[in-house]
Each structure stands twice: as structure tokens, then as C-alpha cells.
Scaffold this active site. Structure first.
Site, short mmCIF file in Angstrom:
data_model
loop_
_atom_site.label_atom_id
_atom_site.label_comp_id
_atom_site.label_asym_id
_atom_site.label_seq_id
_atom_site.Cartn_x
_atom_site.Cartn_y
_atom_site.Cartn_z
N LYS A 1 -45.56 -1.45 -77.94
CA LYS A 1 -44.19 -1.59 -78.47
C LYS A 1 -43.44 -2.56 -77.58
O LYS A 1 -43.68 -2.60 -76.37
CB LYS A 1 -43.47 -0.23 -78.45
CG LYS A 1 -42.31 -0.15 -79.41
CD LYS A 1 -42.81 0.25 -80.79
CE LYS A 1 -41.75 0.26 -81.83
NZ LYS A 1 -42.27 0.91 -83.06
N ASP B 1 -39.28 -3.37 -86.14
CA ASP B 1 -38.80 -2.00 -85.89
C ASP B 1 -37.28 -2.09 -86.02
O ASP B 1 -36.77 -3.02 -86.67
CB ASP B 1 -39.25 -1.50 -84.51
CG ASP B 1 -39.07 0.01 -84.35
OD1 ASP B 1 -39.89 0.77 -84.89
OD2 ASP B 1 -38.08 0.45 -83.72
P1 NDP Z 1 -33.61 -0.81 -89.33
O1 NDP Z 1 -33.05 -1.58 -88.21
O2 NDP Z 1 -33.97 -1.49 -90.59
O3 NDP Z 1 -32.65 0.40 -89.70
C1 NDP Z 1 -32.29 1.33 -88.75
C2 NDP Z 1 -31.27 2.26 -89.34
O4 NDP Z 1 -31.04 3.35 -88.46
C3 NDP Z 1 -29.94 1.61 -89.56
O5 NDP Z 1 -29.29 2.21 -90.64
C4 NDP Z 1 -29.21 1.90 -88.24
O6 NDP Z 1 -27.81 1.88 -88.33
C5 NDP Z 1 -29.69 3.29 -87.95
N1 NDP Z 1 -29.70 3.51 -86.50
C6 NDP Z 1 -30.35 2.79 -85.57
N2 NDP Z 1 -30.10 3.25 -84.35
C7 NDP Z 1 -29.25 4.28 -84.52
C8 NDP Z 1 -28.62 5.16 -83.64
N3 NDP Z 1 -28.81 5.08 -82.31
N4 NDP Z 1 -27.84 6.13 -84.18
C9 NDP Z 1 -27.64 6.22 -85.51
N5 NDP Z 1 -28.20 5.39 -86.41
C10 NDP Z 1 -29.00 4.45 -85.91
O7 NDP Z 1 -34.90 -0.05 -88.73
P2 NDP Z 1 -36.10 0.66 -89.50
O8 NDP Z 1 -35.65 1.21 -90.79
O9 NDP Z 1 -37.24 -0.26 -89.46
O10 NDP Z 1 -36.44 1.86 -88.49
C11 NDP Z 1 -35.92 3.16 -88.64
C12 NDP Z 1 -36.81 4.14 -87.90
O11 NDP Z 1 -38.13 4.10 -88.46
C13 NDP Z 1 -37.00 3.88 -86.40
O12 NDP Z 1 -37.15 5.11 -85.75
C14 NDP Z 1 -38.33 3.12 -86.35
O13 NDP Z 1 -38.96 3.25 -85.10
C15 NDP Z 1 -39.10 3.86 -87.44
N6 NDP Z 1 -40.24 3.16 -88.02
C16 NDP Z 1 -40.10 1.92 -88.55
C17 NDP Z 1 -41.19 1.30 -89.13
C18 NDP Z 1 -41.09 -0.01 -89.81
O14 NDP Z 1 -42.09 -0.44 -90.39
N7 NDP Z 1 -39.96 -0.69 -89.80
C19 NDP Z 1 -42.51 1.94 -89.13
C20 NDP Z 1 -42.52 3.28 -88.60
C21 NDP Z 1 -41.42 3.83 -88.06
P3 NDP Z 1 -26.98 0.59 -87.80
O15 NDP Z 1 -27.17 -0.45 -88.86
O16 NDP Z 1 -25.59 1.08 -87.67
O17 NDP Z 1 -27.58 0.20 -86.48
O1 2IT Z 2 -43.22 2.42 -85.46
C1 2IT Z 2 -43.98 1.73 -86.15
O2 2IT Z 2 -45.06 2.16 -86.56
C2 2IT Z 2 -43.54 0.37 -86.52
N1 2IT Z 2 -42.42 0.00 -86.18
C3 2IT Z 2 -44.48 -0.55 -87.25
C4 2IT Z 2 -45.43 -1.20 -86.30
C5 2IT Z 2 -46.29 -2.28 -86.90
O3 2IT Z 2 -47.02 -2.88 -86.11
O4 2IT Z 2 -46.26 -2.50 -88.10
#
Ligand code: NDP
Ligand code: 2IT
Length: 444
Positions: A124, A164
């Protein structure tokens, strides 16, 4: 291995890393029994070799903002373990990013990636840079500056970053462009790329879709139909959006979304049209979720999280530790039947304990959100083949992977009374694969 000794060691070696301690303790608790059934693991000191990441790159990022000011941020890439494949994992840009958070995410990624059946190690990276309020040019310059700090340490066969929090298709495109220029080659060094330059179809959708596929598998074990079920979703970014899209397709009713400022609750349900509004709001205008409430006239709670609202299913999809003990108690009081984690480690240990005491269906992120990295793995395969698959091919593989992960959780996590402990199942299944690979590769 004595569980208490490991915890002591963690506290001594990494005293200021609460998130890292939290993630490691959970895995150690799950695997202690199987670890001790294999004395060769202790002899090879596998546990310490897993607790200390293989390598951590730390660097200063220097960039110039639109007013001509020179700005600095911290940059990191944690390469946790490459026993089963090249390092693989996302990049996070958020003001809260610390080494503790990236280490916990890289640690989780190692076991998650092992569950996918694909050959990927765990990593990461990220920065404490906050994309909020930054112009498109500032984002591009920052992405380029991040890559300058890390490009020598990544590559298609070495370490393959992706998105992420704060990093989506736009940012991956800028980072890939800079990487390509510095490395002077066109390879699959990033995933989550644009479709025009090697990105897999369905990668943007994969985490959210995969989470709903996993939820369907869980519901099947209790003969529950998802149709008409009311779902609390948190976050409003990539994962939350495509979770809603798949829920709607399956006949469920998403009723909430959130961002770091608050949450909306729409008892009439978030429809396809309303979701389109959210996607434009978040992905194009970079607005706040409050604007949904203003547009559609529903409830908005500033500073709150949606867990006190009444629903059947919860899919936390924002960030770590966004669902605590009292949130879990509120969910129980309202009769929640399933919690499936789109985010990484969104539930605190106390919340998880409550879910398991009540024997509800509860899937930890490393199982339920593995769809994203799985399609990243499939993007790597397509890049190696210099070929792209159809949406049907990718979706079919994604469904198979999610159901295979579920099967492994059942295999390793079913307790004597028949309750499926998905935390235990996912941790043991992921650990055993990595452990066996490490044993076969000697002490390195
Ligand atoms: P994005 O940046 O697209 O969206 C994140 C969302 O979560 C936004 O709505 C953001 O609000 C909110 N958020 C972020 N930080 C905080 C915080 N500290 N408190 C409250 N709300 C918060 O990210 P993703 O959708 O990609 O990721 C969301 C989660 O999913 C994370 O935990 C990530 O690690 C996990 N994940 C993502 C993957 C991927 O493929 N993208 C794969 C697997 C897991 P704001 O806009 O106000 O910051
Ligand atoms: O938390 C996760 O699994 C991700 N943010 C996706 C990682 C990736 O390499 O697609």
C-alpha cells in the site's frame, strides 16, 4: 506462538501505530491455533517475518501549487510481503494518511490478495496530501511528484499500485503517464488505468459489485432474499457508488450515503437516477453529499454517520474505524441481519465483537472488498497478454472469485454450532497460503 507475546512485541516495536496494531492483533487472534498446529511455522519465525513489512519507502514530495507556493508532503510505499506474487495494492491520498494506516492496509492486503486465488503480494502507498479543494492541475502535478519519489521501486513484475481513497481513474492516469515517461516503457505497472490504455473493463465497478456478490453468498447460507432489503451504505466515493448500483440491480434499496462532513438518509431509496446525480456530484463537480439532500429533499445529518437509521443490511464503504461499539449496538437494536465491509477495517474490534455475539452475518473487508484487487489482478493478466476481455468475461471471473472466497471462509471459519465466523475463515485461509509459500522459499 503465544498471543500475548506477539501483542507485547507489537507494542514494543511499533508503539505509535494504533491502526497497525489493531489489524495485526485481529489476524493473530484468528490464526494462533493453526499456527501452533504447525511447529515448523514457529521454527521459521513466520509471525515476526509477517509483522515486519519487507520494505518501506519513505520520501518527501515537493510540488508547486497554483499560487506558485512550494508545498511539501510525505510520500510512502509499504511493500509488505511478496511470497505469492509481485507487491500489489492501492495508493491513498488523504490528510489522515500515516505510516500506521498504510502499514495496516498493506498487511491486510497481503491476506486479501492471497484469498483472491491470483498471484499478488501485499502493498500500500500514499501521502498525507489532501485532494480536497485542489485544482485539476494541482492534482496532476502532485501525482507526478508522487511518482518521481516511487517510480524506481515499482513495476509490472515488482510492485503494481492502483487506487484507494482520493485516488481514482484520473489520478492513476496521471501517475501512469509520468511513470511511463520516467521508466521509458509501456508496461502494466499500475491497475485501474483508463480503458484506452490497458485498464480492465469493470475495474471501477469491481469493489462495490464484488461486495454485493459476497453479500448474496452470505444471505444464501440463511435462505434470505436480497429483494426489498433496505441497505445503509456509508461513503459516496468509488466503492459506495458501485455498491449502490449493484444493490439497485439486485432489487435492494440503498437508503444512505455519507462523506467526511455528514450523511444523507433517503427513506424512499436511492434510485438509478439519484445515483447518477451522486456520480456527477462526486466524480465531476467534486461536491459534498449534503447537496443530495438539497436536490431531493431528504434528511442530512452534519457530522454524523448513518448507523442509527433503521435498515436490514449495512455496507460500510468509507474508511477505517467508521463504525464503533455504540453504532453496532444501534444496528442490533434496529434488527440488522448482515454487515458486509466495502471499506478496509471500518468496524472497530468492539463493534465486531457485538456482531459476532449476535451471530449476524458479518464479512470483514479483506473478504468482502477483495473484488477490486481481484479485477486489478485480472487487469495485470490482460496487460501481460496484451489483450482485453469483455465485460461478461470479467464479471464471470469476479463472481467466481467472490464465491470462492466465501467458500474458503466457510471451510476455515465454521464453528461447532454452525455459525460462520468470516473473520476467522478469511484470516486463516489467507494466512495459510502465504505461510506455505514462505516455508517453501526458505528463510529470506
Ligand atoms: P473514495 O476516495 O472514492 O471515497 C471515499 C469516501 O469515503 C468519500 O465519500 C469520503 O468522503 C469518505 N471518507 C474518506 N475518509 C473519510 C473519513 N476519514 N471520514 C469520513 N468519511 C471519509 O475512496 P474509495 O471508495 O475507493 O474507498 C473507500 C474505502 O474502500 C476505503 O476504506 C478503501 O480502502 C476501501 N477499498 C477501496 C477499493 C477500491 O478499489 N477503490 C478496494 C477495496 C477497498 P470525502 O469525499 O468527504 O473525503
Ligand atoms: O484496498 C484495496 O484492495 C484497494 N484499494 C485496491 C487495490 C488494488 O490493487 O486494486
Amino acid at each position: 506462538m503465544k498471543h500475548s507475546e506477539i501483542i507485547e512485541l507489537l507494542r514494543k516495536r511499533f508503539p505509535n501505530e494504533p491502526e497497525y496494531q489493531q489489524a495485526v492483533v485481529e489476524v493473530v487472534e484468528s490464526i494462533t491455533e493453526v499456527y501452533n498446529q504447525h511447529p515448523e511455522f514457529a521454527k521459521a519465525n513466520l509471525i515476526e517475518r509477517l509483522i515486519i513489512p519487507d520494505k518501506i519507502h519513505t520520501f518527501r514530495i515537493t510540488w508547486i501549487d497554483d499560487n506558485g507556493n512550494v508545498q511539501t508532503n510525505m510520500g510512502y510505499r509499504v511493500q509488505h510481503n511478496n511470497a505469492i506474487g509481485p507487491y500489489k495494492g492501492g495508493i491513498r491520498f488523504h490528510s489522515s494518511v500515516s505510516l500506521s494506516i498504510l502499514k495496516f492496509l498493506a498487511f491486510e492486503q497481503t491476506f486479501k490478495n492471497a484469498l483472491t486465488t491470483l498471484p499478488m503480494g501485499g502493498a500500500k502507498g500514499g501521502s498525507d496530501f489532501s485532494p480536497r479543494g485542489k485544482s485539476q492541475n494541482e492534482i496532476m502535478r502532485f501525482c507526478q511528484a508522487y511518482v518521481e519519489g516511487v517510480w524506481k521501486n515499482i513495476g509490472a513484475n515488482l510492485d503494481v499500485p492502483a487506487g484507494d481513497i482520493g485516488v481514482g481513474g484520473r489520478e492513476v492516469g496521471y501517475m501512469y503517464g509520468k511513470y511511463k515517461k520516467l521508466a521509458d516503457e509501456f508496461t502494466g505497472a499500475f491497475t485501474g488505468k483508463g480503458r484506452e490504455f490497458g485498464g480492465s473493463i469493470l475495474r471501477p465497478e469491481a469493489t462495490g459489485y464484488g461486495n454485493v456478490y459476497f453479500l448474496l453468498e452470505m444471505l444464501k447460507t440463511r435462505n434470505i432474499n436480497i429483494k426489498g432489503k433496505r441497505c445503509l451504505v456509508s461513503g459516496s466515493g468509488n466503492v459506495a457508488q458501485y455498491t449502490c448500483e449493484k444493490l439497485i440491480e439486485m432489487g435492494a434499496i440503498p437508503v444512505s450515503l455519507s462523506d467526511s462532513d455528514g450523511y444523507i438518509y433517503d427513506p424512499e431509496g436511492i434510485t438509478t437516477e439519484k445515483l447518477q446525480f451522486v456520480m456527477e456530484l462526486k466524480n465531476l463537480y467534486r461536491g459534498r453529499i449534503r447537496e443530495y439532500a438539497e436536490e431531493f429533499g431528504c434528511k442530512y445529518v452534519a457530522g454524523g454517520r448513518p448507523w442509527t437509521e433503521k435498515a436490514d443490511i449495512a455496507l460500510p464503504s468509507a474508511t477505517q474505524n467508521e463504525l464503533n461499539k455504540s453504532d453496532a449496538e444501534a444496528l442490533m437494536k434496529n434488527g440488522i441481519i448482515a454487515v458486509s465491509e466495502g471499506a478496509n477495517m471500518p468496524s472497530t474490534p468492539e463493534a465486531i465483537e457485538i456482531f459476532q455475539q449476535h451471530k449476524i452475518l458479518y464479512a470483514p473487508g479483506k473478504a468482502a472488498n477483495a473484488g477490486g484487487v481481484s479485477v486489478s489482478g485480472l487487469e495485470m493478466t490482460q496487460n501481460s497478454e496484451r489483450y482485453s476481455w469483455t465485460a461478461e468475461q470479467v464479471d464471470e471471473k469476479l463472481k467466481w472469485i467472490m464465491s470462492n472466497i466465501h467458500e474458503n471462509c466457510v471451510k476455515y471459519g465454521t464453528e461447532t454450532d454452525g455459525y460462520i465466523n468470516y473473520v476467522k475463515g478469511a484470516n486463516i485461509a489467507g494466512f495459510m497460503k502465504v505461510a506455505k509459500a514462505m516455508m517453501m522459499q526458505g528463510v529470506v
